[in-house]
Enzyme design. Structure first.
Site, short mmCIF file in Angstrom:
data_model
loop_
_atom_site.label_atom_id
_atom_site.label_comp_id
_atom_site.label_asym_id
_atom_site.label_seq_id
_atom_site.Cartn_x
_atom_site.Cartn_y
_atom_site.Cartn_z
CB CYS A 271 -34.42 16.20 8.50
SG CYS A 271 -35.23 17.63 8.23
CG HIS B 255 -30.89 16.13 4.66
ND1 HIS B 255 -31.79 15.00 4.76
CD2 HIS B 255 -32.04 17.32 5.31
CE1 HIS B 255 -33.03 15.14 5.25
NE2 HIS B 255 -33.15 16.50 5.49
N1 GLN Z 1 -40.95 17.80 7.12
C1 GLN Z 1 -40.23 18.12 7.97
C2 GLN Z 1 -40.02 19.55 8.05
O1 GLN Z 1 -40.22 20.17 7.07
C3 GLN Z 1 -38.90 17.28 7.69
C4 GLN Z 1 -38.23 17.80 6.51
C5 GLN Z 1 -37.01 17.00 6.06
O2 GLN Z 1 -36.88 15.70 6.79
N2 GLN Z 1 -36.14 17.47 5.40
O3 GLN Z 1 -39.39 19.91 8.98
#
Ligand code: GLN
Length: 272
Positions: free
Chosen positions: A97, A222
């Site tokens: 992510c 995740h």
């Molecule tokens: N900040 C990034 C987004 O919103 C990554 C979010 C995350 O790692 N869950 O896309």
């Protein structure tokens, strides 16, 4: 031969949302069960390139935009070239992510700040805007970027269900949980990691999920990802050992009955 792996963990204090630490625990456990010695190296601002170079596998998790900004500054100033060279010679990695967003050409944050990335992957990521819906939910994909996952495992210890039709079929599926505002668009040199079966994937439009460069996986999964996807965990470990010891590696099989049950539960829940 006594194998030993150093697992580098990118900025644990800044980048580890939604259980990403579980990926580290999972790799460590799967090594321990096979008597492979492990060392976990947190990669912080103060970590030298020499220490970084000693890692045999690198993991990175998710983060909020603000933490990503801090991380990319250090990556670009101090660690980017070393990481690029390591990945070019085949050192494996798993980035989830927020961290893969930093490995592309750039990430445009929710408030419109352009964070230049390391350019290891040919993609860009743009946040849809803080007032727009995020891509959230359980997600399932089928891995298209790794051919060897389709191979039937040679043998298994215990776990009578390992040869069940569900398990054989599920060896190329991946299950996880996504939560991102950023939408990633692959360039022509970026190979997708997987095809989306349920969920949003890279951008909710083109059906691609993540990307793979040599032995480095970038994805939006995740979960934590690896405990529910033991085929990916072992693929990473086998690549790490092969690169380090320069020989073919057949990992000792583990009884993954519980892991595959968790995996299959999600497949059933999402009606795959
Ligand atoms: N900040 C990034 C987004 O919103 C990554 C979010 C995350 O790692 N869950 O896309």
């Amino acid at each position: 031969m006594n194998f030993k792996l150093t697992i580098g963990w990118l900025y644990p204090d800044l980048m580890s949302t939604y259980g990403d630490r579980g990926n580290i625990i999972c790799l460590e456990k799967r090594c321990n069960w096979r008597s492979i010695e492990t060392k976990i190296l947190p990669i912080e601002f103060a970590t030298s390139t020499k220490e970084l170079e000693n890692c045999d596998i690198i993991l990175g998790g998710g983060a909020q935009d603000r933490q990503q900004e801090l991380a990319i500054k250090d990556l670009r100033e101090n660690k980017g070239d070393t990481l690029k060279k390591m990945f070019q010679r085949g050192v494996p990695g798993l980035f989830v992510c927020g961290s893969p967003q930093l490995l592309g050409h750039y990430y445009m944050t929710g408030d419109g700040k352009k964070l230049e990335g390391l350019g290891i992957f040919d993609y860009v990521t743009k946040h849809a805007g803080l007032d727009k819906p995020r891509c959230i939910g359980n997600t399932v994909g089928v891995v298209t970027g790794i051919n060897s996952l389709t191979e039937k495992p040679k043998n298994h210890l215990g776990g009578g269900r390992m040869d069940s039709p569900e398990v054989k079929e599920s060896r190329r599926t991946i299950v996880g949980f996504e939560n991102h505002g950023g939408r990633t668009y692959l360039g022509k040199d970026a190979k997708p990691f997987a095809k989306v079966l349920k969920g949003y994937g890279n951008n909710g439009e083109d059906g691609s999920e993540g990307s793979i460069y040599k032995n480095v996986i970038a994805c939006y999964y995740h979960g934590p990802f690896l405990p529910k996807n033991p085929h990916i965990a072992d693929w990473l470990l086998a690549r790490a050992l092969e690169i380090k010891y320069q020989k073919d590696i057949q990992l000792e099989p583990l009884d993954d009955t519980l892991e595959w049950q968790a995996h299959e539960f999600i497949l059933r829940k999402l009606k795959i």
